[in-house]
Scaffold this motif. Structure first.
Motif, PDB file in Angstrom:
ATOM      1  N   GLY A 227       0.813  -1.215   0.000  1.00 51.11           N
ATOM      2  CA  GLY A 227       0.000   0.000   0.000  1.00 51.11           C
ATOM      3  C   GLY A 227       0.842   1.258   0.000  1.00 51.11           C
ATOM      4  N   HIS A 228       1.983   1.219   0.664  1.00 48.59           N
ATOM      5  CA  HIS A 228       2.871   2.380   0.646  1.00 48.59           C
ATOM      6  C   HIS A 228       3.528   2.515  -0.726  1.00 48.59           C
ATOM      7  N   LYS A 229       3.813   3.744  -1.102  1.00 46.39           N
ATOM      8  CA  LYS A 229       4.391   4.016  -2.406  1.00 46.39           C
ATOM      9  C   LYS A 229       5.870   4.357  -2.353  1.00 46.39           C
ATOM     10  N   ASN A 230       6.453   4.259  -1.147  1.00 43.46           N
ATOM     11  CA  ASN A 230       7.880   4.536  -1.013  1.00 43.46           C
ATOM     12  C   ASN A 230       8.409   3.725   0.171  1.00 43.46           C
ATOM     13  N   SER A 231       9.648   3.935   0.511  1.00 42.10           N
ATOM     14  CA  SER A 231      10.302   3.138   1.551  1.00 42.10           C
ATOM     15  C   SER A 231       9.581   3.267   2.892  1.00 42.10           C
ATOM     16  N   ILE A 232       9.533   2.152   3.617  1.00 42.89           N
ATOM     17  CA  ILE A 232       8.966   2.133   4.971  1.00 42.89           C
ATOM     18  C   ILE A 232      10.089   2.530   5.931  1.00 42.89           C
ATOM     19  N   THR A 233       9.905   3.633   6.640  1.00 47.39           N
ATOM     20  CA  THR A 233      10.961   4.154   7.517  1.00 47.39           C
ATOM     21  C   THR A 233      10.696   3.911   9.000  1.00 47.39           C
ATOM     22  N   GLY A 234       9.471   3.564   9.370  1.00 46.64           N
ATOM     23  CA  GLY A 234       9.174   3.365  10.784  1.00 46.64           C
ATOM     24  C   GLY A 234       7.984   2.452  10.999  1.00 46.64           C
ATOM     25  N   LEU A 235       8.070   1.607  12.038  1.00 48.49           N
ATOM     26  CA  LEU A 235       6.981   0.710  12.425  1.00 48.49           C
ATOM     27  C   LEU A 235       6.832   0.753  13.936  1.00 48.49           C
ATOM     28  N   ALA A 236       5.585   0.674  14.419  1.00 49.07           N
ATOM     29  CA  ALA A 236       5.350   0.679  15.862  1.00 49.07           C
ATOM     30  C   ALA A 236       4.041  -0.034  16.161  1.00 49.07           C
ATOM     31  N   PHE A 237       4.089  -0.950  17.125  1.00 54.09           N
ATOM     32  CA  PHE A 237       2.877  -1.609  17.600  1.00 54.09           C
ATOM     33  C   PHE A 237       2.273  -0.799  18.743  1.00 54.09           C
ATOM     34  N   ARG A 238       0.961  -0.733  18.751  1.00 52.03           N
ATOM     35  CA  ARG A 238       0.274  -0.179  19.912  1.00 52.03           C
ATOM     36  C   ARG A 238       0.407  -1.178  21.062  1.00 52.03           C
ATOM     37  N   LYS A 239       0.861  -0.712  22.205  1.00 54.44           N
ATOM     38  CA  LYS A 239       1.164  -1.581  23.332  1.00 54.44           C
ATOM     39  C   LYS A 239      -0.072  -2.354  23.801  1.00 54.44           C
ATOM     40  N   GLY A 240       0.118  -3.661  23.986  1.00 47.32           N
ATOM     41  CA  GLY A 240      -0.969  -4.508  24.463  1.00 47.32           C
ATOM     42  C   GLY A 240      -1.935  -4.949  23.388  1.00 47.32           C
ATOM     43  N   THR A 241      -1.675  -4.582  22.142  1.00 46.01           N
ATOM     44  CA  THR A 241      -2.572  -4.947  21.046  1.00 46.01           C
ATOM     45  C   THR A 241      -1.747  -5.429  19.857  1.00 46.01           C
ATOM     46  N   HIS A 242      -2.459  -5.827  18.793  1.00 45.72           N
ATOM     47  CA  HIS A 242      -1.820  -6.198  17.533  1.00 45.72           C
ATOM     48  C   HIS A 242      -2.103  -5.153  16.462  1.00 45.72           C
ATOM     49  N   GLN A 243      -2.346  -3.920  16.900  1.00 48.00           N
ATOM     50  CA  GLN A 243      -2.535  -2.810  15.966  1.00 48.00           C
ATOM     51  C   GLN A 243      -1.173  -2.238  15.607  1.00 48.00           C
ATOM     52  N   LEU A 244      -0.915  -2.107  14.308  1.00 42.78           N
ATOM     53  CA  LEU A 244       0.394  -1.698  13.813  1.00 42.78           C
ATOM     54  C   LEU A 244       0.289  -0.373  13.075  1.00 42.78           C
ATOM     55  N   PHE A 245       1.244   0.536  13.353  1.00 50.20           N
ATOM     56  CA  PHE A 245       1.374   1.799  12.641  1.00 50.20           C
ATOM     57  C   PHE A 245       2.619   1.732  11.764  1.00 50.20           C
TER      58      PHE A 245
END
Length: 461
Positions: A227-245
């Motif tokens: 879905g992204h159109k360029n390089s992925i520079t950062g990833l972070a999970f919401r604490k206590g969940t499986h939601q990813l930013f």
């Protein structure tokens, strides 16, 4: 003899008492037994002595009273100790509840920095296995494993208990990524890793524009998000969940759900490539936008964002949340700043946080600026760390009460670009990802550096 008789003396008079002869001493040859009268006399004397002693000792009633008082005093002492223990328990519970409330509000600041006196150089460990610069690291919540990613396209799982490499995988390339004509096929250049708080999922991203999801236990491949159109520079999970930013150079932030393995939404607002992202327990994320000189807090449920502008920094390159209301940023002018979500300006700023010791070159080009390459925070505490590009050290800082200022505790010398920093969950050590090159470019190369992961334990008072 008429008219003459003997008068008997009365027993009541003292003259009429028969004088007792002293008892002869015993001898081995002749033991004498006393007469009945002597025994009776001794018995009477003993009774007189008992009566005199009993007059000194307490009576039965006094004894019962004394025992009752002793029992009551014992009960009072026990109740007093129990009340003290209950008070201690109540204080401990109240302290824990207060911490939970402050943590939920996002303003918890545990005073831990004063316990840190330095680092244990003798126990420092170096993990070598990547051929190219290490760009990202992730530490498991139980502090037993380290995950590292590199420009060589490999993810390695390390065991802190055995100090050995446990698993290694090669990230698959994305065939949908457009390639220039005549260009050679390259490895998936990794830029970021994120590990869920329960240790179930590992997410990786890089120049291939895609996010790969792995089973963190055995590093088996699960799914790819596109879905992204360029390089992925950062990833972070919401604490206590499986939601990813996820943050990308395409200037967007995307939200994913790993429970449904689905895309949720995309957030727009940055005017330049996003260079860093972080998240805690609340449904929100904070990002830094590089050359647009802004930091943005994304409130997902409200579908809104807060914009914070750094007027004195040409570029904000890295960010780390301290708690839900405070976060730390590093800029390319060598400054680090602490921000509050309720203020548009930094709460405090340290300029030239990393002083240049010497020039670092690849083609004899001097290192003119010790820009900040990475920052980290021990969550909900007063301990943060930063790394500079040219001064070859990691600096550990104490946030003063209310985050009004930053005080340096000590510096840890390293050689190379510190592309990633992360504290352990309990704060006993910090992990640094070292490379000969910066994770986002190849402006110059530090030949003396080793592409490795460094485990640095702290010493505490």
């Amino acid at each position: 003899m008429p008219g003459f008789f003997l008068k008997r003396k009365s027993k009541s008079t003292g003259a009429g008492l028969k004088k007792r002869k002293p008892t002869p001493a015993k001898n081995e040859k002749d033991d004498e037994i006393g007469s009945d009268s002597d025994i009776a006399s001794e018995s009477e004397q003993g009774n007189d002595d008992l009566e005199s002693d009993s007059s000194i000792e307490e009576t039965a009633q006094e004894k019962r009273l004394r025992l009752a008082k002793d029992y009551i005093a014992k009960l009072e002492r026990e109740e007093s100790q129990k009340a003290l223990d209950d008070q201690v328990d109540r204080d401990a519970i109240a302290h824990r509840l207060q911490e939970d409330v402050l943590s939920e509000k996002g303003i918890l600041q545990k005073q831990l920095a004063e316990k840190f006196s330095g680092y244990d150089d003798a126990s420092k460990k170096c993990f070598k296995g990547h051929r190219l610069s290490v760009t990202c690291v992730a530490v498991s919540s139980d502090d037993n494993y380290i995950f590292s990613g590199s420009k060589d396209g490999y993810i390695i799982k390390w065991s802190i208990r055995t100090w050995k490499r446990e698993l290694q995988v090669d990230c698959p390339q994305n065939s949908s990524t457009p390639k220039k004509k005549g260009s050679k096929s390259q490895k998936n250049h990794l830029l970021c890793l994120a590990l869920s708080s329960d240790g179930k999922y590992l997410a990786s991203g890089g120049k291939e524009h895609v996010i790969h999801i792995w089973n963190a236990h055995d590093l088996t491949f699960i799914r790819t998000f596109t879905g992204h159109k360029n390089s992925i520079t950062g990833l972070a999970f919401r604490k206590g969940t499986h939601q990813l930013f996820s943050a990308s150079m395409d200037r967007s932030v995307k939200v994913w759900s790993l429970d449904e393995m689905a895309y949720i939404e995309t957030l727009f607002g940055h005017e330049d490539a996003i260079t860093g992202i972080d998240s805690l327990a609340k449904d929100r994320a904070v990002t830094c936008g590089g050359r647009d000189r802004t930091v943005r807090l994304w409130k997902i449920p409200e579908e809104s964002q807060l914009v914070f502008r750094a007027h004195n920094a040409p570029s904000i390159d890295c960010v780390a949340m301290i708690n839900e209301e405070y976060y730390l940023t590093g800029a390319d002018n060598g400054s680090i700043s602490v921000w509050n979500l309720h203020k548009k300006k930094p709460v405090c700023t340290v300029r030239n946080a990393h002083q240049i010791k010497k020039s670092a070159t690849s083609q004899d080009k001097p290192c003119n600026e010790a820009w900040i390459t990475s920052v980290a925070a021990l969550k909900n505490s007063d301990l943060v760390a930063s790394a500079g590009s040219c001064d070859s050290c990691i600096r550990v800082w104490k946030c003063e009460q209310g985050f009004r200022s930053l005080q340096q505790l000590f510096a840890i010398p390293v050689t190379g670009f510190v592309n990633a920093l992360q504290f352990s969950e309990n704060g006993d050590f910090i992990i640094a990802g070292i490379g000969q090159e910066h994770r986002l470019g190849r402006w110059w190369r530090l030949k003396d550096a080793k592409n490795s992961i460094i485990y640095i334990p702290f010493t505490k008072t």
